[in-house]
Design a protein around this motif. Structure first.
Motif, mmCIF file in Angstrom:
data_model
loop_
_atom_site.group_PDB
_atom_site.id
_atom_site.type_symbol
_atom_site.label_atom_id
_atom_site.label_comp_id
_atom_site.label_asym_id
_atom_site.label_seq_id
_atom_site.Cartn_x
_atom_site.Cartn_y
_atom_site.Cartn_z
ATOM 1 N N GLU A 1 0.840 -1.201 0.000
ATOM 2 C CA GLU A 1 0.000 0.000 0.000
ATOM 3 C C GLU A 1 0.867 1.240 0.000
ATOM 4 N N ALA A 2 1.960 1.193 0.785
ATOM 5 C CA ALA A 2 2.872 2.337 0.810
ATOM 6 C C ALA A 2 3.529 2.536 -0.546
ATOM 7 N N GLY A 3 3.909 1.434 -1.174
ATOM 8 C CA GLY A 3 4.532 1.551 -2.494
ATOM 9 C C GLY A 3 3.565 2.075 -3.530
ATOM 10 N N LEU A 4 2.292 1.658 -3.454
ATOM 11 C CA LEU A 4 1.304 2.129 -4.408
ATOM 12 C C LEU A 4 1.055 3.624 -4.228
ATOM 13 N N ARG A 5 0.991 4.092 -2.969
ATOM 14 C CA ARG A 5 0.810 5.533 -2.729
ATOM 15 C C ARG A 5 1.980 6.326 -3.298
ATOM 16 N N ALA A 6 3.197 5.736 -3.109
ATOM 17 C CA ALA A 6 4.374 6.422 -3.641
ATOM 18 C C ALA A 6 4.329 6.477 -5.165
ATOM 19 N N LYS A 7 3.886 5.415 -5.771
ATOM 20 C CA LYS A 7 3.809 5.365 -7.246
ATOM 21 C C LYS A 7 2.822 6.407 -7.766
ATOM 22 N N LEU A 8 1.714 6.603 -7.006
ATOM 23 C CA LEU A 8 0.667 7.536 -7.435
ATOM 24 C C LEU A 8 0.951 8.969 -7.002
ATOM 25 N N GLY A 9 2.110 9.189 -6.340
ATOM 26 C CA GLY A 9 2.487 10.545 -5.905
ATOM 27 C C GLY A 9 1.754 11.001 -4.672
ATOM 28 N N GLN A 10 1.252 10.072 -3.899
ATOM 29 C CA GLN A 10 0.485 10.414 -2.695
ATOM 30 C C GLN A 10 1.337 10.325 -1.437
ATOM 31 N N SER A 11 2.653 10.270 -1.608
ATOM 32 C CA SER A 11 3.552 10.171 -0.465
ATOM 33 C C SER A 11 4.478 11.390 -0.473
ATOM 34 N N ASN A 12 4.782 11.900 0.722
ATOM 35 C CA ASN A 12 5.694 13.048 0.837
ATOM 36 C C ASN A 12 7.151 12.618 0.879
ATOM 37 N N ALA A 13 7.380 11.293 0.969
ATOM 38 C CA ALA A 13 8.776 10.810 1.042
ATOM 39 C C ALA A 13 9.477 11.063 -0.283
ATOM 40 N N ARG A 14 10.815 11.251 -0.208
ATOM 41 C CA ARG A 14 11.619 11.443 -1.402
ATOM 42 C C ARG A 14 12.278 10.108 -1.762
ATOM 43 N N PHE A 15 12.358 9.840 -3.059
ATOM 44 C CA PHE A 15 12.904 8.562 -3.508
ATOM 45 C C PHE A 15 14.072 8.803 -4.449
ATOM 46 N N THR A 16 15.008 7.879 -4.382
ATOM 47 C CA THR A 16 16.127 7.950 -5.314
ATOM 48 C C THR A 16 15.628 7.617 -6.727
ATOM 49 N N GLU A 17 16.451 7.955 -7.695
ATOM 50 C CA GLU A 17 16.067 7.682 -9.077
ATOM 51 C C GLU A 17 15.873 6.184 -9.301
ATOM 52 N N ASN A 18 16.749 5.334 -8.683
ATOM 53 C CA ASN A 18 16.616 3.882 -8.856
ATOM 54 C C ASN A 18 15.297 3.377 -8.285
ATOM 55 N N ARG A 19 14.926 3.871 -7.095
ATOM 56 C CA ARG A 19 13.665 3.432 -6.500
ATOM 57 C C ARG A 19 12.470 3.908 -7.332
ATOM 58 N N ARG A 20 12.583 5.117 -7.889
ATOM 59 C CA ARG A 20 11.494 5.613 -8.719
ATOM 60 C C ARG A 20 11.322 4.739 -9.957
ATOM 61 N N ARG A 21 12.432 4.244 -10.528
ATOM 62 C CA ARG A 21 12.336 3.366 -11.705
ATOM 63 C C ARG A 21 11.629 2.060 -11.357
ATOM 64 N N VAL A 22 11.903 1.532 -10.163
ATOM 65 C CA VAL A 22 11.218 0.316 -9.734
ATOM 66 C C VAL A 22 9.728 0.572 -9.575
ATOM 67 N N LEU A 23 9.368 1.702 -8.961
ATOM 68 C CA LEU A 23 7.948 2.029 -8.793
ATOM 69 C C LEU A 23 7.255 2.181 -10.138
ATOM 70 N N ASP A 24 7.946 2.805 -11.097
ATOM 71 C CA ASP A 24 7.350 3.001 -12.413
ATOM 72 C C ASP A 24 7.220 1.687 -13.181
ATOM 73 N N THR A 25 8.103 0.722 -12.891
ATOM 74 C CA THR A 25 8.097 -0.545 -13.627
ATOM 75 C C THR A 25 6.949 -1.445 -13.210
ATOM 76 N N LEU A 26 6.646 -1.460 -11.889
ATOM 77 C CA LEU A 26 5.606 -2.365 -11.380
ATOM 78 C C LEU A 26 4.224 -1.736 -11.513
ATOM 79 N N GLU A 27 3.290 -2.482 -12.110
ATOM 80 C CA GLU A 27 1.900 -2.055 -12.162
ATOM 81 C C GLU A 27 1.180 -2.502 -10.897
ATOM 82 N N GLU A 28 0.049 -1.889 -10.625
ATOM 83 C CA GLU A 28 -0.726 -2.252 -9.445
ATOM 84 C C GLU A 28 -1.154 -3.712 -9.528
#
Length: 729
Positions: free
Chosen positions: A118-145
């Motif tokens: 759930e936390a990862g999905l919120r981060a993927k949808l931009g609903q999290s205030n946490a900052r992510f590294t570029e590598n973590r952002r690529r992982v979030l963008d790669t995985l679909e819900e």
């Protein structure tokens, strides 16, 4: 409590009764179960019929477990019983062939992967205030819900290291989940257009499609000259079977060597079929067996043992090269897969297609008598012409002393290669030489376990028995007289032909195709690729080269010893020789360039040679039938062989003598023997043969059962029953 009969995959006479434990619903017939037996647990199948009501309750044991897999169909259970009765084998021994991958009964282990929490999905949808590294952002963008991926697959797709994935899991952005089961057996694409067929092919395909669409049993013999497109035609029947929602089985004599066939299938359907043969690894074997049982395999291509796979709705069986003797299993349960394919189709309500350019006399007779429908393709596909066949009379133009290729054959090969085409030399004999003897005393090197000469394999520097596998180094001195360097090879094998070819054609690029050099699918694929890419000028091969290859640039076939196979007392020697040589000849001239076939023979007047030269195979088979009919030899009569074997020669003789004295007598039957088998010793056991010959209408199985019941056979002696033998060794 309920009782059930369970058949175990063991060479036992019948079923065992078991009790259904309290709380377990009685499993229906065909269910795969685990049961206790003699202090251990074994697998079995719930069988039809009533258990023994007189068996005391105290002697019953409980079924331990029922496997979560579709039950064995009634048609397969009937097939197992039919094969057992026909071959006089224990039903459990036949069941064992149908349960050849016991690990497939256990469900495949689920594999773990990662999905967005759930936390990862919120981060993927931009609903999290946490900052992510570029590598973590690529992982979030790669995985679909809801998507689940393995760690390695996810890291590769996102272009990050596995450590990034682990870190995101520790941070709660990813959570573990089970990976969905991958579909390892893709469905054929029935929307793909088939190849352009000629008029004769279209008519033949229409008949086979109608047979498959009828959803009922029937046998069709598909014949045609080599290169006439028989495969493309019966693939149309496969397509129709799949449109009916049923499964198709194609039996090939050498599935491990059928690279070109598989490529042709993939071009037609956009996917490869499932495979079943002895080269499969354990895991693939397990997965294939279970996928067949669950109906996830639409088309399976296999060797003879594929007949016993648990197809839930078999709609079509194709037996390609139906005349091949490799469809006969000679060990354990002895059966002919061609004949059993007809039975399996009948019990499954399926169509059966037997395919050959040179069908067996048995199959031809069934077609002539109306038991089978017949379809024929009279011309080669694409306008290619049949090759011209000539006999080189070695009495008139023999090879030079110490050589095996005649001058005219050598000249033809030179001209062919010089013209940019490919040539083939065929000799159905492996190794360097079939016999090694001492020039000094005449001693012959023979196998210590078999009545057979040891074959020299010069490349491996060893002598080998091709019956039991015994091998030994080539000795420097004669074992009999101790003469040094006196052992001499006699006769040619493909290695010796290759040696002579290297001397005669030093610049030609050569390839040897034999079971020693082409051991499996990978080697066969590489050989076919090299030949098609014109990286080979001269192919030197054994019977492997006769099995359906299509080499467009091969225009000359030379048969080194066309008489090989005609000697001896085999009933079918001439029939098999004409089939083999016609198939080999059919490799030549399959494209635009005309083909030529040269047969080296010491008996050019032999009916086999005359039939090959004239192309009148129908006349040859009619003459063969005319010779067999008066004596009631197959297919106009029935044969069954008893082979008695023992380590002690006297015991083998005694049991064979007793069987001879107890032989059945009556009108329409005759017993020949006992006599030493041509291979009187095999794998260390002395062998004696008896042969029962009956008229066609006589059922041999009851006679055999009564005959065997009259003689006491000690445990040290084995009596092997071979109904409808094809080999007389």
């Amino acid at each position: 409590m309920a009782r059930l009969r369970v058949l175990l995959p063991l060479p036992l006479a019948g079923t065992y009764d078991y009790r259904v434990p309290a709380g377990m619903p009685p499993p229906p017939p065909g269910s795969f179960v685990q049961v206790p037996l003699s202090g251990r647990e074994t697998l079995g199948v719930v069988w039809d019929g009533e258990p023994d009501p007189d068996l005391p309750e105290r002697r019953l044991r409980d079924i331990a477990a029922v496997f979560d897999i579709p039950p064995m169909t009634e048609s397969l259970r009937r097939f197992i019983e039919w094969v057992a009765a026909y071959t006089l084998s224990p039903p459990g021994a036949v069941l064992r062939m149908a349960m050849s991958a016991p690990s497939a009964l256990d469900p495949p282990a689920a594999k773990a992967g990662w999905r967005l929490s759930e936390a990862g999905l919120r981060a993927k949808l931009g609903q999290s205030n946490a900052r992510f590294t570029e590598n973590r952002r690529r992982v979030l963008d790669t995985l679909e819900e809801g998507e689940v991926r393995g760690a390695t697959s996810l890291a590769v797709a996102a272009g990050v290291s596995a450590g990034v994935v682990r870190g995101m899991a520790e941070a709660g952005l990813l959570e573990p989940a089970l990976l969905p089961r991958a579909d390892e057996f893709p469905r054929p694409d029935l929307s793909r257009p088939g190849p352009a067929l000629g008029p004769e092919q279209q008519d033949a395909a229409a008949q086979l499609r109608a047979a498959a669409a009828a959803r009922q049993f029937g046998v069709t013999l598909l014949t045609g000259v080599t290169g006439s497109g028989k495969t493309e035609v019966y693939l149309e029947a496969v397509a129709e079977c799949l449109k009916q929602g049923r499964q198709a089985l194609v039996l090939l004599p050498e599935i491990a060597l059928s690279t070109q066939w598989l490529e042709r299938f993939a071009r037609r359907f956009g996917a490869e079929p499932a495979l079943w043969h002895s080269e499969l690894g354990g895991r693939r074997r397990r997965d294939t067996w279970r996928a067949v049982a669950e109906g996830r395999v639409d088309v399976l291509v296999g060797a003879r043992s594929a007949l016993f796979l648990p197809f839930p709705d078999l709609g079509l069986i194709v037996v390609d090269e139906e005349h091949e003797t490799s469809f006969k299993q000679e060990e354990g349960v002895i059966y002919n897969a061609r004949d059993m394919a007809v039975v399996r189709a009948r019990l499954a309500g399926a169509a059966c297609v037997l395919v050959s350019a040179t069908p067996s006399l048995e199959t031809l007779t069934n077609a002539e008598q109306g038991r089978y429908a017949a379809v024929h393709l009279p011309v080669r596909h694409g306008g290619a012409a049949l090759p011209a066949v000539e006999v080189i009379d070695q009495r008139v133009a023999p090879p030079e002393r110490g050589r095996f290729l005649s001058p005219s054959l050598v000249a033809a090969i030179r001209d062919t290669i010089a013209g940019g085409q490919q040539a083939m030399l065929f000799l159905n004999r492996r190794g360097y030489a079939p016999l090694t003897l001492c020039r000094h005393c005449g001693h012959r090197m023979r196998c210590p376990n078999c009545t057979a000469w040891l074959v020299e394999h010069r490349l491996q520097r060893r002598l080998q028995c091709h019956h039991c596998g015994h091998a030994e180094p080539i000795p420097p001195t004669c074992p009999e007289c101790n003469a040094e360097n006196s052992l001499t090879p006699l006769g040619p094998g493909v290695e010796r032909v290759q040696e002579e070819a290297a001397e005669m054609f030093p610049d030609a690029r050569r390839l040897v195709m034999a079971s020693d050099t082409i051991p499996g699918p990978a080697a066969a694929a590489e050989a076919a690729r090299a030949i098609e890419a014109r990286e080979v000028d001269l192919i030197i091969g054994t019977q492997i080269v006769a099995k359906g290859w299509h080499f467009p640039h091969l225009t000359l076939v030379g048969v080194v010893d066309a008489d090989l196979g005609l000697a001896g007392g085999d009933l079918r020697a001439a029939e098999r020789t004409v089939q083999l040589l016609h198939q080999v000849a059919g490799r030549a001239g399959r494209a635009e360039a005309p083909g030529r076939v040269l047969l080296q023979s010491w008996s050019p007047e032999h009916p086999v040679m005359q039939a090959l030269v004239s192309g009148d195979l129908d006349g040859f088979m009619a003459a063969e039938a005319g010779q067999r009919r008066p004596g009631h030899w197959p297919p106009f009569g029935r044969l069954a062989a008893l082979v008695v074997s023992a380590e002690d020669e006297r015991e083998a003789d005694r049991v064979a003598r007793d069987l001879g004295m107890a032989a059945p007598r009556g009108e329409g039957m005759e017993v020949l023997g006992p006599a030493p088998a041509p291979l009187a010793m095999l794998r260390g056991r002395h062998r004696r043969r008896l042969l029962l010959k009956c008229r066609r209408e006589v059922a041999v199985q009851p006679i055999l059962r009564e005959w065997l019941g009259r003689v006491a056979v000690p445990a040290s002696v084995k009596v092997q029953v071979d109904v409808d033998p094809v080999s007389f060794l």
